[in-house]
Design a protein around this motif. Structure first.
Motif, PDB file in Angstrom:
ATOM      1  N   GLU A 162      40.634  69.642  25.141  1.00  0.00           N
ATOM      2  CA  GLU A 162      41.447  69.226  26.289  1.00  0.00           C
ATOM      3  C   GLU A 162      40.613  68.438  27.298  1.00  0.00           C
ATOM      4  O   GLU A 162      41.071  67.430  27.825  1.00  0.00           O
ATOM      5  CB  GLU A 162      42.104  70.435  26.961  1.00  0.00           C
ATOM      6  N   HIS A 163      39.412  68.896  27.574  1.00  0.00           N
ATOM      7  CA  HIS A 163      38.556  68.170  28.516  1.00  0.00           C
ATOM      8  C   HIS A 163      38.118  66.826  27.935  1.00  0.00           C
ATOM      9  O   HIS A 163      38.023  65.837  28.659  1.00  0.00           O
ATOM     10  CB  HIS A 163      37.339  69.010  28.910  1.00  0.00           C
ATOM     11  N   PHE A 164      37.849  66.785  26.634  1.00  0.00           N
ATOM     12  CA  PHE A 164      37.481  65.531  25.991  1.00  0.00           C
ATOM     13  C   PHE A 164      38.627  64.522  26.107  1.00  0.00           C
ATOM     14  O   PHE A 164      38.421  63.371  26.489  1.00  0.00           O
ATOM     15  CB  PHE A 164      37.112  65.753  24.519  1.00  0.00           C
ATOM     16  N   ALA A 165      39.841  64.955  25.786  1.00  0.00           N
ATOM     17  CA  ALA A 165      41.003  64.067  25.875  1.00  0.00           C
ATOM     18  C   ALA A 165      41.205  63.593  27.316  1.00  0.00           C
ATOM     19  O   ALA A 165      41.487  62.415  27.567  1.00  0.00           O
ATOM     20  CB  ALA A 165      42.254  64.791  25.363  1.00  0.00           C
ATOM     21  N   TYR A 166      41.059  64.498  28.261  1.00  0.00           N
ATOM     22  CA  TYR A 166      41.225  64.145  29.670  1.00  0.00           C
ATOM     23  C   TYR A 166      40.152  63.155  30.121  1.00  0.00           C
ATOM     24  O   TYR A 166      40.430  62.222  30.874  1.00  0.00           O
ATOM     25  CB  TYR A 166      41.198  65.411  30.523  1.00  0.00           C
ATOM     26  N   LEU A 167      38.941  63.313  29.624  1.00  0.00           N
ATOM     27  CA  LEU A 167      37.856  62.389  29.964  1.00  0.00           C
ATOM     28  C   LEU A 167      38.171  60.978  29.457  1.00  0.00           C
ATOM     29  O   LEU A 167      37.995  59.995  30.184  1.00  0.00           O
ATOM     30  CB  LEU A 167      36.532  62.880  29.379  1.00  0.00           C
ATOM     31  N   VAL A 168      38.655  60.875  28.235  1.00  0.00           N
ATOM     32  CA  VAL A 168      39.030  59.566  27.692  1.00  0.00           C
ATOM     33  C   VAL A 168      40.150  58.962  28.541  1.00  0.00           C
ATOM     34  O   VAL A 168      40.127  57.773  28.863  1.00  0.00           O
ATOM     35  CB  VAL A 168      39.439  59.674  26.208  1.00  0.00           C
ATOM     36  N   LYS A 169      41.109  59.798  28.929  1.00  0.00           N
ATOM     37  CA  LYS A 169      42.207  59.315  29.774  1.00  0.00           C
ATOM     38  C   LYS A 169      41.686  58.821  31.122  1.00  0.00           C
ATOM     39  O   LYS A 169      42.085  57.758  31.601  1.00  0.00           O
ATOM     40  CB  LYS A 169      43.258  60.419  29.971  1.00  0.00           C
ATOM     41  N   LEU A 170      40.769  59.573  31.733  1.00  0.00           N
ATOM     42  CA  LEU A 170      40.190  59.148  33.015  1.00  0.00           C
ATOM     43  C   LEU A 170      39.473  57.809  32.890  1.00  0.00           C
ATOM     44  O   LEU A 170      39.603  56.944  33.771  1.00  0.00           O
ATOM     45  CB  LEU A 170      39.203  60.195  33.536  1.00  0.00           C
ATOM     46  N   ILE A 171      38.729  57.639  31.815  1.00  0.00           N
ATOM     47  CA  ILE A 171      38.001  56.377  31.616  1.00  0.00           C
ATOM     48  C   ILE A 171      38.980  55.217  31.467  1.00  0.00           C
ATOM     49  O   ILE A 171      38.819  54.168  32.109  1.00  0.00           O
ATOM     50  CB  ILE A 171      37.044  56.476  30.410  1.00  0.00           C
ATOM     51  N   LEU A 172      40.009  55.398  30.661  1.00  0.00           N
ATOM     52  CA  LEU A 172      41.002  54.329  30.485  1.00  0.00           C
ATOM     53  C   LEU A 172      41.722  54.008  31.792  1.00  0.00           C
ATOM     54  O   LEU A 172      41.954  52.841  32.120  1.00  0.00           O
ATOM     55  CB  LEU A 172      42.016  54.707  29.402  1.00  0.00           C
ATOM     56  N   LYS A 173      42.071  55.050  32.553  1.00  0.00           N
ATOM     57  CA  LYS A 173      42.742  54.828  33.828  1.00  0.00           C
ATOM     58  C   LYS A 173      41.814  54.141  34.823  1.00  0.00           C
ATOM     59  O   LYS A 173      42.243  53.293  35.597  1.00  0.00           O
ATOM     60  CB  LYS A 173      43.258  56.155  34.398  1.00  0.00           C
ATOM     61  N   GLN A 174      40.542  54.522  34.809  1.00  0.00           N
ATOM     62  CA  GLN A 174      39.581  53.931  35.741  1.00  0.00           C
ATOM     63  C   GLN A 174      39.418  52.431  35.483  1.00  0.00           C
ATOM     64  O   GLN A 174      39.357  51.644  36.416  1.00  0.00           O
ATOM     65  CB  GLN A 174      38.226  54.632  35.610  1.00  0.00           C
ATOM     66  N   ILE A 175      39.347  52.050  34.240  1.00  0.00           N
ATOM     67  CA  ILE A 175      39.195  50.629  33.884  1.00  0.00           C
ATOM     68  C   ILE A 175      40.504  49.885  34.105  1.00  0.00           C
ATOM     69  O   ILE A 175      40.507  48.705  34.447  1.00  0.00           O
ATOM     70  CB  ILE A 175      38.705  50.486  32.429  1.00  0.00           C
ATOM     71  N   ASN A 176      41.623  50.578  33.917  1.00  0.00           N
ATOM     72  CA  ASN A 176      42.964  50.063  34.209  1.00  0.00           C
ATOM     73  C   ASN A 176      43.243  48.714  33.559  1.00  0.00           C
ATOM     74  O   ASN A 176      43.859  47.839  34.160  1.00  0.00           O
ATOM     75  CB  ASN A 176      43.184  49.991  35.724  1.00  0.00           C
ATOM     76  N   GLY A 177      42.768  48.522  32.337  1.00  0.00           N
ATOM     77  CA  GLY A 177      43.063  47.301  31.608  1.00  0.00           C
ATOM     78  C   GLY A 177      42.318  46.074  32.094  1.00  0.00           C
ATOM     79  O   GLY A 177      42.641  44.959  31.700  1.00  0.00           O
ATOM     80  N   GLU A 178      41.332  46.254  32.970  1.00  0.00           N
ATOM     81  CA  GLU A 178      40.564  45.107  33.472  1.00  0.00           C
ATOM     82  C   GLU A 178      39.655  44.520  32.408  1.00  0.00           C
ATOM     83  O   GLU A 178      39.181  43.398  32.542  1.00  0.00           O
ATOM     84  CB  GLU A 178      39.743  45.514  34.698  1.00  0.00           C
TER      85      GLU A 178
END
Length: 164
Positions: free
Chosen positions: A62-78
């Motif tokens: 769960e923490h691994f999945a959440y970490l990947v989600k945080l990274i993707l959200k942080q970059i926000n498709g830039e």
């Protein structure tokens, strides 16, 4: 280059509920993440894996999945992200280079660090990328005990990202 970021606005607010770490094969981990990103984030992220040995790491899915989600959200498709995964029998290393430098607030850095720690991963955050690593754990005595790790990780990724 513009990326279709519409999926990022549809991510759930789900956070990890369980911190228990489980043994996952490094192959299952990389394959699950690769398939998940290809199916759901094509054009935003991909996995490149160089895993020739059978090995295992102890992580909180769960923490691994959440970490990947945080990274993707942080970059926000830039920029397009490549998760370069390697394993050398001693540790799993996941390098995520950035095409351009990013600046994270102290709160964002702290959130990434806390989530990585909860996942059982060491993290290094630099302006030009993130590196995650985990020490290898002993091989299981009976391989059948760990069958289904890929399905479990894919299920957790779907739950954390989309609330399914």
């Amino acid at each position: 280059m513009d990326f279709d970021t519409s999926i990022l606005s549809r991510l759930s607010s789900r956070v990890p509920r369980r911190a228990e770490k489980e043994k996952f094969s490094v192959f299952d981990l990389s394959q699950s993440l690769s398939e998940f990103l290809t199916e759901n984030f094509r054009g935003l992220a991909q996995v490149k894996a160089d895993i020739n040995d059978l090995g295992y790491v102890m992580i909180s899915a769960e923490h691994f999945a959440y970490l990947v989600k945080l990274i993707l959200k942080q970059i926000n498709g830039e920029m397009f992200l490549t998760f370069n995964i390697s394993f050398d029998r001693k540790s799993l290393v996941m390098e995520i280079p950035f095409e351009k430098e990013i600046v994270l607030t102290l709160r964002e850095r702290a959130n990434l660090c806390a989530t990585a720690s909860g996942a059982g991963l060491d993290i290094e955050i630099l302006p030009n990328g993130i590196t995650l690593s985990a020490k290898s754990t002993a091989k299981p005595a009976a391989l059948f005990i760990y069958a289904g790790g890929m399905q479990k990780l894919r299920r957790v990724l779907l739950e954390i990202f989309f609330g399914r």
